[in-house]
Design a protein around this motif. Structure first.
Motif, short mmCIF file in Angstrom:
data_model
loop_
_atom_site.label_atom_id
_atom_site.label_comp_id
_atom_site.label_asym_id
_atom_site.label_seq_id
_atom_site.Cartn_x
_atom_site.Cartn_y
_atom_site.Cartn_z
N THR A 272 -18.88 5.81 23.75
CA THR A 272 -19.76 5.01 24.61
C THR A 272 -20.12 3.73 23.86
O THR A 272 -19.32 2.81 23.81
N ARG A 273 -21.27 3.69 23.22
CA ARG A 273 -21.72 2.43 22.63
C ARG A 273 -20.91 1.99 21.41
O ARG A 273 -20.91 0.81 21.05
N SER A 274 -20.23 2.92 20.77
CA SER A 274 -19.50 2.55 19.55
C SER A 274 -18.00 2.48 19.76
O SER A 274 -17.23 2.53 18.79
N ILE A 275 -17.55 2.34 20.98
CA ILE A 275 -16.11 2.41 21.24
C ILE A 275 -15.35 1.26 20.57
O ILE A 275 -14.17 1.41 20.23
N ASN A 276 -16.03 0.13 20.32
CA ASN A 276 -15.35 -1.00 19.65
C ASN A 276 -14.93 -0.65 18.23
O ASN A 276 -13.99 -1.25 17.70
N SER A 277 -15.60 0.30 17.61
CA SER A 277 -15.15 0.71 16.28
C SER A 277 -14.42 2.06 16.35
O SER A 277 -14.13 2.66 15.31
N TYR A 278 -14.11 2.53 17.55
CA TYR A 278 -13.37 3.79 17.71
C TYR A 278 -11.90 3.51 18.03
O TYR A 278 -11.01 4.18 17.52
N ILE A 279 -11.64 2.52 18.86
CA ILE A 279 -10.26 2.12 19.20
C ILE A 279 -10.06 0.75 18.57
O ILE A 279 -10.62 -0.24 19.03
N VAL A 280 -9.29 0.71 17.48
CA VAL A 280 -9.29 -0.47 16.62
C VAL A 280 -7.88 -0.89 16.20
O VAL A 280 -6.95 -0.09 16.24
N PRO A 281 -7.73 -2.16 15.78
CA PRO A 281 -6.45 -2.57 15.19
C PRO A 281 -6.31 -2.02 13.76
O PRO A 281 -7.31 -1.63 13.15
N PRO A 282 -5.10 -2.02 13.22
CA PRO A 282 -4.92 -1.51 11.86
C PRO A 282 -5.64 -2.39 10.85
O PRO A 282 -5.60 -3.62 10.95
N GLY A 283 -6.29 -1.77 9.89
CA GLY A 283 -6.94 -2.52 8.82
C GLY A 283 -5.92 -3.18 7.91
O GLY A 283 -6.21 -4.19 7.27
N LEU A 284 -4.72 -2.62 7.84
CA LEU A 284 -3.68 -3.14 6.95
C LEU A 284 -2.71 -4.06 7.68
O LEU A 284 -1.71 -4.48 7.11
N GLY A 285 -3.00 -4.37 8.95
CA GLY A 285 -2.13 -5.25 9.72
C GLY A 285 -0.71 -4.73 9.78
O GLY A 285 -0.49 -3.54 9.94
N SER A 286 0.24 -5.61 9.57
CA SER A 286 1.65 -5.21 9.68
C SER A 286 2.15 -4.51 8.42
O SER A 286 3.32 -4.16 8.32
N ARG A 287 1.26 -4.30 7.46
CA ARG A 287 1.66 -3.58 6.24
C ARG A 287 1.28 -2.10 6.26
O ARG A 287 1.45 -1.40 5.25
N ALA A 288 0.71 -1.61 7.36
CA ALA A 288 0.29 -0.20 7.40
C ALA A 288 1.45 0.73 7.05
O ALA A 288 1.31 1.66 6.25
N GLY A 289 2.62 0.47 7.64
CA GLY A 289 3.77 1.35 7.43
C GLY A 289 4.25 1.34 5.99
O GLY A 289 4.44 2.41 5.38
N VAL A 290 4.44 0.16 5.43
CA VAL A 290 5.01 0.10 4.07
C VAL A 290 3.99 0.59 3.04
O VAL A 290 4.36 1.25 2.05
N LEU A 291 2.70 0.33 3.27
CA LEU A 291 1.69 0.85 2.34
C LEU A 291 1.57 2.36 2.47
O LEU A 291 1.39 3.07 1.47
N GLY A 292 1.70 2.85 3.68
CA GLY A 292 1.72 4.30 3.87
C GLY A 292 2.91 4.93 3.17
O GLY A 292 2.81 6.02 2.60
N ALA A 293 4.03 4.24 3.18
CA ALA A 293 5.21 4.74 2.46
C ALA A 293 4.92 4.82 0.96
O ALA A 293 5.39 5.73 0.27
N MET A 294 4.10 3.89 0.46
CA MET A 294 3.71 3.97 -0.96
C MET A 294 2.83 5.19 -1.21
O MET A 294 2.89 5.80 -2.29
N VAL A 295 2.01 5.58 -0.23
CA VAL A 295 1.23 6.82 -0.37
C VAL A 295 2.17 8.03 -0.38
O VAL A 295 1.98 8.97 -1.16
#
Lengths: 310, 310
Positions: A272-295
């Motif tokens: 309800t009131r906090s949905i803007n921080s519930y459905i969000v863009p990636p914090g790592l932008g277009s690097r989410a995948g490659v940084l996740g691969a480093m994990v």
């Protein structure tokens, strides 16, 4: 023992986001310390995997481990004879290519392997928009649609791995487009990817103005998919990435549709009131995948070090 | 130390399937050793919980722990002040009733608490149709529709808990029925529960002949829900229980629809030649929930015994 810089106790890690349209390779210790990075189009397996291997071999220091987040379908079962392979992909030349094995033989370091979207959700969990959350969903909407899920802090694999792109969704009123999925026509991927938008309107998604009817349809389909994934997984946050989500106005429209769809059923403040921080863009932008691969690389390293010597 | 029979090292466990329409209480050590069992309609919280507590107090030996699988929405967060409560249910008198607290105070034994469908999936995993499978889905279709999921051997809880009954599904061609869900009208639960079937056709689901159009609609909606849950979770098996699934002919129709929906996309043998053992009825029949509640009791006991003494 592997060589480490005297000043930095963190291991040097390699990541490969092995996507169906592009590869992203990076080497470093985390998002604040990427020492080299390269992006290139996905060509034949020979050319592409050689180029990825060369990227790491060229670097002054070989990473202690590498991780691969691969396009699917991929075999994630460590006990399977085709573990680490792309499996029955329609992508020409790539079916049953042993990505993990190739890089392991070429670089001779531990190799972690998972889907590109599982890598992305892991990257976001470790360094991005999902830090501290054990139940996290990542959906990418671009050339294709894929989803990765972390539940109780562990990646969801299961029988094969999630294939959220192919969810069946009700048609938007007035949408007669047949869809572009070669298997299902008008499944989510058939209706809501960049190529689906382009095929429906006869021009690229990026060229469509913000008030074009395309975006209403897009928010309808993604709103239903996100609603159903919330009902199925009850995640603590949903991250929407990929090229189509560069249209930032979609976030507000999807959040609205999710609230309309749920109609107050789940009374949690995140919806309800906090949905803007519930459905969000990636914090790592277009690097989410490659940084996740480093994990994934880090995890492969940890597994090796806790395993007894042979 | 708790008292145990000299001949049986297994602890005596109590289970409560606390459903919205009926309660099932049982005491024993497992499916082959149910020492007492009672089923009664869900009335007011005072009457119903008292009756459940009396069932255990009446038994010659109090169980060492009890487990509760409760109808939802329920608060599963151990750190929440309303942990163990039913939360915002439309069921009269039951909103914010502290089920777990009531029974804990009355019986003074460790109490495990989860949703009825999570209990059922746990029961099936331990003793039923999902033994040995870490990734398992249980969907019950009766007065309501609910789903529980086990992933990597751990129950999915998340932000709240899954609410698979309210998935949005495309309408079957020719179905104009508005649905009975008070929140969403024509969501899965609004279209495919026993009461929805009765409201659509003006007679009880049980009285409809096998060749009635109702069953085609039912297989359509459940086929789509099961397809989407396979795409989302990639489970190793899906168990379909509840009153509506007593219509055994639905299994073949749902399996067919799932295969038609997937159209060969997931080539795994479980979804092709072995689908009859992939989408299955509960191995524990109508006792999946209460036996799963006994597993919750066992887990509560294990947790207590590994916790340091205060």
């Amino acid at each position: 023992m592997s060589a480490k810089s005297a000043n930095d106790p963190r291991p040097l890690l390699g990541g490969i986001e092995a996507g169906g349209t592009k590869f992203v390779c990076a080497i470093g210790t985390g998002p604040e310390d990427i020492r080299a990075e390269e992006r290139f189009e996905t060509a034949t397996p020979e050319v592409t995997l050689q180029r990825a291997a060369d990227f790491f071999r060229r670097h002054p220091r070989l990473p202690e481990a590498i991780g691969i987040g691969a396009f699917g379908p991929a075999d994630l079962d460590p006990d399977s004879p085709t573990y680490g392979h792309i499996t029955s992909t329609p992508k020409t030349g790539w079916d049953y290519v042993d990505i993990a094995g190739y890089l392991q033989r070429y670089l001779d370091v531990p190799v972690g392997f998972d889907t590109d979207v599982n890598a992305a959700v892991l990257g976001e969990h470790t360094w991005g928009a999902g830090q501290g959350l054990g139940n996290l969903l990542y959906l990418t909407i671009g050339t294709g649609i894929g989803g990765g899920a972390l539940l109780n802090g562990v990646l969801v694999r299961g029988l094969l791995h999630p294939e959220m792109g192919h969810l069946i969704v009700p048609r938007a009123p007035g949408d007669e487009f047949g869809g572009v999925c070669p298997y299902h026509g008008a499944c989510l991927e058939g209706l809501a990817t960049g190529p689906a938008i382009a095929a429906r309107w006869g021009r690229s998604a990026q060229s469509l103005p913000r008030d074009h009817a395309a975006w209403g349809f897009e928010a309808h389909y993604l709103g239903i998919a996100v609603t159903n994934l919330i009902l199925a997984f009850s995640p603590e946050r949903i991250i929407l990435g990929g090229g189509v989500m560069q249209q930032r106005h979609l976030f507000a429209a999807i959040r609205n549709n999710v609230q309309t769809n749920l109609n107050g059923y789940l009374g949690h403040p995140y919806l309800t009131r906090s949905i803007n921080s519930y459905i969000v863009p990636p914090g790592l932008g277009s690097r989410a995948g490659v940084l996740g691969a480093m994990v994934l690389a880090q995890n492969a390293l940890d597994q090796r070090s806790t395993r007894p010597e042979p």
